[in-house]
Design a protein around this motif. Sequence first.
Motif, PDB file in Angstrom:
ATOM      1  N   ARG A  62     -18.389   0.737  39.800  1.00 19.81           N
ATOM      2  CA  ARG A  62     -16.932   1.840  39.174  1.00 19.81           C
ATOM      3  C   ARG A  62     -15.963   0.391  38.518  1.00 19.81           C
ATOM      4  N   TYR A  63     -15.410  -0.247  39.913  1.00 16.18           N
ATOM      5  CA  TYR A  63     -14.893  -1.721  40.092  1.00 16.18           C
ATOM      6  C   TYR A  63     -15.151  -2.291  39.012  1.00 16.18           C
ATOM      7  N   ILE A  64     -15.887  -2.686  38.578  1.00 14.15           N
ATOM      8  CA  ILE A  64     -16.550  -3.363  37.339  1.00 14.15           C
ATOM      9  C   ILE A  64     -15.976  -3.219  35.992  1.00 14.15           C
ATOM     10  N   HIS A  65     -17.256  -1.526  36.262  1.00 14.70           N
ATOM     11  CA  HIS A  65     -16.583  -0.926  34.494  1.00 14.70           C
ATOM     12  C   HIS A  65     -14.803  -0.959  34.447  1.00 14.70           C
ATOM     13  N   GLU A  66     -13.811  -1.192  35.444  1.00 12.98           N
ATOM     14  CA  GLU A  66     -12.264  -0.532  35.505  1.00 12.98           C
ATOM     15  C   GLU A  66     -11.635  -1.694  35.355  1.00 12.98           C
ATOM     16  N   ARG A  67     -12.676  -3.300  35.994  1.00 12.11           N
ATOM     17  CA  ARG A  67     -12.293  -4.558  35.597  1.00 12.11           C
ATOM     18  C   ARG A  67     -12.399  -4.835  33.913  1.00 12.11           C
ATOM     19  N   ARG A  68     -13.879  -4.429  33.766  1.00  9.08           N
ATOM     20  CA  ARG A  68     -13.707  -5.195  32.603  1.00  9.08           C
ATOM     21  C   ARG A  68     -12.739  -3.735  31.144  1.00  9.08           C
ATOM     22  N   LEU A  69     -12.546  -3.186  31.475  1.00 12.44           N
ATOM     23  CA  LEU A  69     -12.173  -2.544  30.622  1.00 12.44           C
ATOM     24  C   LEU A  69     -10.471  -2.905  30.827  1.00 12.44           C
ATOM     25  N   GLN A  70      -9.621  -2.474  31.593  1.00 12.49           N
ATOM     26  CA  GLN A  70      -8.143  -3.585  32.603  1.00 12.49           C
ATOM     27  C   GLN A  70      -8.352  -5.114  31.335  1.00 12.49           C
ATOM     28  N   GLU A  90      -5.961  -6.046  28.122  1.00 14.49           N
ATOM     29  CA  GLU A  90      -4.872  -7.064  28.440  1.00 14.49           C
ATOM     30  C   GLU A  90      -5.210  -7.836  26.779  1.00 14.49           C
ATOM     31  N   LEU A  91      -6.110  -8.645  26.295  1.00 10.60           N
ATOM     32  CA  LEU A  91      -6.766  -9.347  25.632  1.00 10.60           C
ATOM     33  C   LEU A  91      -6.116  -8.607  24.172  1.00 10.60           C
ATOM     34  N   VAL A  92      -5.929  -7.021  24.203  1.00 11.54           N
ATOM     35  CA  VAL A  92      -5.874  -6.400  22.309  1.00 11.54           C
ATOM     36  C   VAL A  92      -4.321  -6.500  22.854  1.00 11.54           C
ATOM     37  N   GLU A  93      -4.148  -5.955  24.121  1.00 11.36           N
ATOM     38  CA  GLU A  93      -2.712  -5.160  24.045  1.00 11.36           C
ATOM     39  C   GLU A  93      -1.681  -6.769  24.255  1.00 11.36           C
ATOM     40  N   ASP A  94      -1.628  -7.713  24.994  1.00 17.35           N
ATOM     41  CA  ASP A  94      -1.054  -8.457  25.275  1.00 17.35           C
ATOM     42  C   ASP A  94      -1.314  -9.866  23.947  1.00 17.35           C
ATOM     43  N   ALA A 154      -8.651 -14.947  57.559  1.00 16.81           N
ATOM     44  CA  ALA A 154     -10.092 -15.014  57.897  1.00 16.81           C
ATOM     45  C   ALA A 154     -10.310 -13.071  58.364  1.00 16.81           C
ATOM     46  N   GLY A 155     -10.759 -12.490  57.956  1.00 11.80           N
ATOM     47  CA  GLY A 155     -11.289 -11.486  58.459  1.00 11.80           C
ATOM     48  C   GLY A 155     -10.549 -10.614  57.812  1.00 11.80           C
ATOM     49  N   ILE A 156      -9.302 -10.389  57.246  1.00 12.08           N
ATOM     50  CA  ILE A 156      -8.891  -9.532  56.532  1.00 12.08           C
ATOM     51  C   ILE A 156      -8.142  -9.930  54.738  1.00 12.08           C
ATOM     52  N   ASP A 157      -8.321  -8.766  54.338  1.00 14.67           N
ATOM     53  CA  ASP A 157      -8.320  -8.870  52.524  1.00 14.67           C
ATOM     54  C   ASP A 157      -7.016  -8.295  52.358  1.00 14.67           C
ATOM     55  N   THR A 158      -6.190  -9.363  51.865  1.00 17.27           N
ATOM     56  CA  THR A 158      -4.472  -9.192  51.493  1.00 17.27           C
ATOM     57  C   THR A 158      -4.427 -10.061  49.965  1.00 17.27           C
ATOM     58  N   GLY A 159      -4.807  -9.720  49.412  1.00 17.09           N
ATOM     59  CA  GLY A 159      -5.226  -9.998  47.735  1.00 17.09           C
ATOM     60  C   GLY A 159      -4.874  -8.777  47.054  1.00 17.09           C
ATOM     61  N   PHE A 160      -4.253  -9.156  46.055  1.00 18.42           N
ATOM     62  CA  PHE A 160      -4.384  -8.198  45.210  1.00 18.42           C
ATOM     63  C   PHE A 160      -3.711  -8.665  43.534  1.00 18.42           C
ATOM     64  N   ARG A 161      -4.144  -7.345  43.093  1.00 17.51           N
ATOM     65  CA  ARG A 161      -4.603  -7.409  40.834  1.00 17.51           C
ATOM     66  C   ARG A 161      -3.320  -6.051  40.514  1.00 17.51           C
ATOM     67  N   PRO A 162      -3.314  -6.380  39.345  1.00 18.80           N
ATOM     68  CA  PRO A 162      -2.121  -5.303  38.880  1.00 18.80           C
ATOM     69  C   PRO A 162      -3.087  -3.623  39.019  1.00 18.80           C
ATOM     70  N   GLY A 163      -2.119  -2.311  39.276  1.00 17.49           N
ATOM     71  CA  GLY A 163      -2.840  -0.801  38.845  1.00 17.49           C
ATOM     72  C   GLY A 163      -3.167  -0.386  39.771  1.00 17.49           C
TER      73      GLY A 163
END
Length: 246
Positions: free
Chosen positions: A191-199, A203-207, A12-21
């Motif tokens: 910018r975050y939405i744009h970056e996540r769409r491209l990432q 993933e869809l194309v490469e993996d 609660a009150g602290i963001d500790t999540g993460f994702r690649p890149g």
Amino acid sequence: MVLDGYAQGKTAGIDTGFRPGEFWISSTNDRVSTRKVILSAHPVRTVELVVTPQWFEFAQTRFGGDPAFDAMGAAVERATVTRRRPLDARLKQVARSIQHSTGSGFATALYLESRALDLLAALAAEFQGGGERPAVDLKAPALERVVAVREQIDRDPAVATTITALAAAFAVSPSKLKQDFSAAFGVGLGRYIHERRLQFGRELVEDHGVTVSEAAYRCGYGQPANFTTAFKRRFGRPPSAVRRFS
């Protein structure tokens, strides 16, 4: 620094999540117990550098008076603040070199120490001029809201058609949502939405061997040509060049 893997923060009150890149810098004036849930979609590979108050005391005679050093030292005296940034190619290379180091003894210790100094230099750069900027201190409800917004974007980047629609879904004004998101994560919401769409598209194309056209539609692009143009601008080559499957 996160090379692979996903986690959802549960403190609660602290963001500790993460994702690649991404890499993130947290500074705090207290020991904080955090909880997170590791998502099993991908193996987790992270590299962490911890700079303690004792190190600042040790380095004070050498670096005291330097703006970046003093700003870093001041940050550990304040309440928890987190900065998030995209993980650039240089930091990825440093992280991978740390993870792939082998052996033990004097030579290995020197090698790892030199890599730690590389990370410390990047950390210091984040605090250049930091004393002129107020510390971000989002209240728990606002932080929890932007964390939920980010998790929704990560689950399905294409669902965030507009910032206005996203704000309406979370009962907040677009300007407030953009302000809080930028304060919490150090990056603009658009910018975050744009970056996540491209990432996600990559993933869809490469993996997963998805066609370029299908990937474009699944990550929210109305025209595959627009996806290809944005992809090439971001990654330096078209999506067809990273596709592993025929």
